[in-house]
Design a protein around this motif. Structure first.
Motif, mmCIF file in Angstrom:
data_model
loop_
_atom_site.group_PDB
_atom_site.id
_atom_site.type_symbol
_atom_site.label_atom_id
_atom_site.label_comp_id
_atom_site.label_asym_id
_atom_site.label_seq_id
_atom_site.Cartn_x
_atom_site.Cartn_y
_atom_site.Cartn_z
ATOM 1 N N HIS A 64 0.805 -1.224 0.000
ATOM 2 C CA HIS A 64 0.000 0.000 0.000
ATOM 3 C C HIS A 64 0.837 1.274 0.000
ATOM 4 O O HIS A 64 0.430 2.288 -0.568
ATOM 5 C CB HIS A 64 -0.920 0.024 1.224
ATOM 6 C CG HIS A 64 -1.891 -1.100 1.265
ATOM 7 N ND1 HIS A 64 -1.584 -2.338 1.782
ATOM 8 C CD2 HIS A 64 -3.177 -1.185 0.842
ATOM 9 C CE1 HIS A 64 -2.632 -3.132 1.688
ATOM 10 N NE2 HIS A 64 -3.605 -2.462 1.129
ATOM 11 N N PHE A 65 1.993 1.258 0.673
ATOM 12 C CA PHE A 65 2.779 2.500 0.781
ATOM 13 C C PHE A 65 4.065 2.442 -0.035
ATOM 14 O O PHE A 65 4.981 3.231 0.174
ATOM 15 C CB PHE A 65 3.089 2.828 2.250
ATOM 16 C CG PHE A 65 3.706 1.695 3.032
ATOM 17 C CD1 PHE A 65 5.072 1.455 2.970
ATOM 18 C CD2 PHE A 65 2.927 0.889 3.843
ATOM 19 C CE1 PHE A 65 5.648 0.425 3.702
ATOM 20 C CE2 PHE A 65 3.495 -0.150 4.578
ATOM 21 C CZ PHE A 65 4.854 -0.380 4.505
ATOM 22 N N ALA A 66 4.141 1.532 -0.997
ATOM 23 C CA ALA A 66 5.304 1.485 -1.885
ATOM 24 C C ALA A 66 5.419 2.791 -2.653
ATOM 25 O O ALA A 66 4.422 3.389 -3.064
ATOM 26 C CB ALA A 66 5.170 0.317 -2.859
ATOM 27 N N GLY A 67 6.647 3.241 -2.855
ATOM 28 C CA GLY A 67 6.863 4.483 -3.574
ATOM 29 C C GLY A 67 6.529 4.363 -5.059
ATOM 30 O O GLY A 67 6.486 3.263 -5.618
ATOM 31 N N VAL A 97 -6.237 -4.084 -0.987
ATOM 32 C CA VAL A 97 -5.838 -4.395 -2.364
ATOM 33 C C VAL A 97 -4.397 -3.998 -2.639
ATOM 34 O O VAL A 97 -3.586 -4.806 -3.083
ATOM 35 C CB VAL A 97 -6.789 -3.698 -3.368
ATOM 36 C CG1 VAL A 97 -6.322 -3.923 -4.798
ATOM 37 C CG2 VAL A 97 -8.213 -4.217 -3.182
ATOM 38 N N GLY A 98 -4.054 -2.725 -2.382
ATOM 39 C CA GLY A 98 -2.705 -2.244 -2.660
ATOM 40 C C GLY A 98 -2.307 -2.508 -4.092
ATOM 41 O O GLY A 98 -3.055 -2.247 -5.038
ATOM 42 N N GLU A 150 -7.602 3.458 0.309
ATOM 43 C CA GLU A 150 -6.147 3.323 0.461
ATOM 44 C C GLU A 150 -5.366 4.580 0.057
ATOM 45 O O GLU A 150 -4.283 4.502 -0.508
ATOM 46 C CB GLU A 150 -5.656 2.103 -0.319
ATOM 47 C CG GLU A 150 -6.319 0.817 0.161
ATOM 48 C CD GLU A 150 -5.873 -0.428 -0.590
ATOM 49 O OE1 GLU A 150 -4.931 -0.340 -1.398
ATOM 50 O OE2 GLU A 150 -6.474 -1.495 -0.360
ATOM 51 N N GLY A 151 -5.949 5.740 0.365
ATOM 52 C CA GLY A 151 -5.252 6.992 0.086
ATOM 53 C C GLY A 151 -5.255 7.403 -1.365
ATOM 54 O O GLY A 151 -4.567 8.355 -1.734
ATOM 55 N N THR A 152 -6.061 6.752 -2.211
ATOM 56 C CA THR A 152 -6.090 7.104 -3.635
ATOM 57 C C THR A 152 -7.055 8.238 -3.942
ATOM 58 O O THR A 152 -7.050 8.762 -5.054
ATOM 59 C CB THR A 152 -6.489 5.885 -4.487
ATOM 60 O OG1 THR A 152 -7.813 5.451 -4.114
ATOM 61 C CG2 THR A 152 -5.509 4.736 -4.296
ATOM 62 N N PRO A 190 -0.682 6.722 -6.548
ATOM 63 C CA PRO A 190 -0.919 6.119 -7.866
ATOM 64 C C PRO A 190 -0.517 4.647 -7.919
ATOM 65 O O PRO A 190 0.370 4.194 -7.213
ATOM 66 C CB PRO A 190 -0.032 6.965 -8.792
ATOM 67 C CG PRO A 190 1.009 7.555 -7.909
ATOM 68 C CD PRO A 190 0.325 7.783 -6.591
ATOM 69 N N GLY A 191 -1.231 3.912 -8.769
ATOM 70 C CA GLY A 191 -0.919 2.507 -8.987
ATOM 71 C C GLY A 191 -1.539 1.553 -7.995
ATOM 72 O O GLY A 191 -1.378 0.339 -8.111
ATOM 73 N N LYS A 192 -2.255 2.074 -7.004
ATOM 74 C CA LYS A 192 -2.853 1.218 -5.977
ATOM 75 C C LYS A 192 -4.359 1.017 -6.250
ATOM 76 O O LYS A 192 -4.981 1.814 -6.934
ATOM 77 C CB LYS A 192 -2.672 1.827 -4.580
ATOM 78 C CG LYS A 192 -1.264 2.367 -4.306
ATOM 79 C CD LYS A 192 -0.202 1.298 -4.306
ATOM 80 C CE LYS A 192 1.205 1.852 -4.344
ATOM 81 N NZ LYS A 192 1.525 2.883 -3.382
ATOM 82 N N VAL A 193 -4.907 -0.022 -5.691
ATOM 83 C CA VAL A 193 -6.322 -0.397 -5.778
ATOM 84 C C VAL A 193 -6.728 -0.625 -7.238
ATOM 85 O O VAL A 193 -6.567 -1.722 -7.752
ATOM 86 C CB VAL A 193 -7.258 0.622 -5.105
ATOM 87 C CG1 VAL A 193 -8.674 0.064 -5.025
ATOM 88 C CG2 VAL A 193 -6.771 0.970 -3.709
#
Length: 506
Positions: free
Chosen positions: A109-112, A452-453, A232-234, A487-490
């Motif tokens: 979830h918190f990958a750069g 999901v991440g 998830e912060g999106t 970006p790129g999550k969920v």
């Protein structure tokens, strides 16, 4: 209208500064450097860091085995106003923003982001703002941990608690954002229930919204609180939350041995249907017990066999005793034996700790150099035995060592898969993929509580349908047209060929 026409129509947002299906354009390295310098002018020394160890620690997780990237900068806000400043800078320089809270998430979830970005570490926003005992709710910043909240309530002599119980260091913002739950879900449900009454959110525009008032219920308009639960912060950065509290009810703990998972699951279904006070029912397999007995310093002797761990509720000693007797009878009916009830609170707490410390026992038993891939799926309770049996059979074919842990009361099932080499890691990836496919075939979900991440997004279309994922993308594009929020999550760029036509722009 054909299916493809329908998909295209759903995928096209009604308002956006960029074309549908176009990917976001982020700033250049030079622009990112200017953004970092501007952040330094806005915050005190120490609140903005580009130290390599901090960038990597916030961009990678030792608990997740998905691709990661270091961030460009980590910023430590202390207020909603601070987060607004960060988001405004990010928007100005088109720089991705990735929130970080407890660091316990398992799906990346918190990958750069690959071109860099701003990581917002919410750990400094850890204040309890107000406790309303008479209303059974509490207002807090998003960086406070659920365990800290419950400890504070206990210290103050307030007989209430927050019942969602994921990883010990999880924080309220991360719990909301991943749609979490835990062992208590069979009694209290998940984050997607009514435990989060409202949230204060900083949108990508820099605007601050509060999703609703503090009343226990409301039918006024869309439920925008739930829009951010599991996002998830999106869609924005959650900075404050009002959470609902539950009364503390006396509990006790019991364990029972079973000949196999199927018999244990049959007992679980009958116990749930009695309506007695069940707070948790945990299914653990023989390998879990082997690790606990061998490396976990257990509170009591256990057989190396499949077990159920029960946490029972009762307002009075008599009610608790009655629940214990009912469970004991049902356990015996379904082939269980060695039913063990705790004699006092100390025994109960110690035995429940054996269950909660399972991952640490597992790591110790696996030996030096071993890593663990922990993941979850969820199916209707009646399908859990089939899923567990087929997954265990699949694992045995590989020769890898694994443990199965299930929140049996709600059909949520975890595997802890060990590996030491890249070759074994590839085998584990295949096991995880097949486990998810089995769960979906049984009308389940790719994730019951981990979120999901980047780890589970490839399964979203198969689970939810192309139209639903397109709707999610439309919402994302409307709220975050620049695509800067995590970006790129969920529902970010998805992997499967069959859904490339709805990838969208983020």
């Amino acid at each position: 209208m054909t299916q493809s026409d329908h998909t295209a129509a759903v995928s096209s947002p009604s308002r956006s500064p960029s074309k549908s299906k176009s990917k976001p354009v982020y700033g250049t390295p030079e622009e990112f450097a200017r953004a970092i310098e501007e952040l330094r002018t806005l915050f005190a020394e120490g609140a903005v860091t580009t130290a390599k160890d901090q960038l990597e620690a916030h961009g990678f997780s030792p608990n997740a085995h998905h691709p990661g990237c270091p961030h460009s900068v980590v910023v430590y806000p202390s207020s909603t106003e601070d987060v607004v400043k960060i988001v405004n800078v990010a928007r100005k320089y088109r720089m991705p923003v990735i929130p970080y809270s407890g660091g316990t998430s398992l799906e990346g979830h918190f990958a750069g982001w690959k071109s860099g970005g701003i990581c917002i570490d919410m750990s400094g926003m850890d204040k309890i703002i107000a406790i309303h005992e008479e209303d059974s709710d509490l207002v807090c910043q998003s960086g406070v941990g659920w365990m800290e909240i419950n400890e504070t309530l206990k210290e103050k002599g307030i007989p209430l608690f927050f019942p969602l119980d994921p990883g010990p260091t999880a924080t309220i913002g991360g719990m909301l954002s991943t749609g979490c739950s835990g062992t208590n879900a069979v009694r209290y449900g998940t984050a997607k229930g009514e435990w989060f009454l409202n949230a204060t959110v900083v949108l990508p525009s820099g605007e601050v919204i509060k999703t609703r008032r503090r009343s226990r219920k409301s039918s006024a308009g869309f439920d925008t609180t739930k829009l951010f639960i599991g996002a998830e912060g999106t869609l924005g950065i959650v900075t404050e939350v009002t959470i609902r509290l539950a009364p503390v009810i006396p509990t006790t703990v019991a364990t029972a041995r079973f000949p196999n998972v199927r018999k244990a699951s049959e007992a679980v279904i009958e116990i749930l249907n009695t309506g007695i006070g069940i707070q948790c029912i945990e299914l653990v397999d023989a390998e879990f017990m082997r690790a606990t007995v061998t490396a976990g310093n257990p509170a009591r002797p256990y057989d190396i066999a499949d077990h159920l761990f029960f946490k029972l509720q009762g307002a009075t000693p008599g009610a608790l005793a009655e629940s214990v007797d009912i469970v004991k009878t049902i356990v015996k009916k379904h082939g269980g034996d060695k039913f063990w009830p705790a004699k006092n609170n100390e025994e109960a707490e110690a035995v429940w700790t054996d269950r909660k410390n399972g991952l640490y026992s597992f790591l110790a038993f696996a030996g030096e150099g071993a890593k663990v891939w922990s993941t979850d799926v969820c199916v209707p309770i009646s399908k859990l035995p089939q899923l567990v049996y087929e997954t265990q059979h699949d694992i045995k074919q590989t020769g890898l060592w694994c443990s199965v842990i299930g929140h049996a009361g709600d059909g949520n099932f975890h595997t802890c898969l060990t590996f030491k080499t890249d070759e074994e890691l590839a085998i584990v990836r295949g096991l995880v993929h097949r486990m998810v496919e089995r769960a979906l075939a049984l009308d389940g979900t790719c994730t019951g509580e981990h979120g999901v991440g980047i780890g589970k997004k490839e399964f979203l279309v198969e689970e939810l349908g192309a139209g639903t994922v397109s709707l999610m993308k439309t919402i994302k594009q409307a709220i975050d047209p620049l695509g800067i929020m995590n970006p790129g999550k969920v529902c970010g760029i998805l992997a499967k060929k069959k859904i490339r036509d709805i990838e969208g722009f983020f």
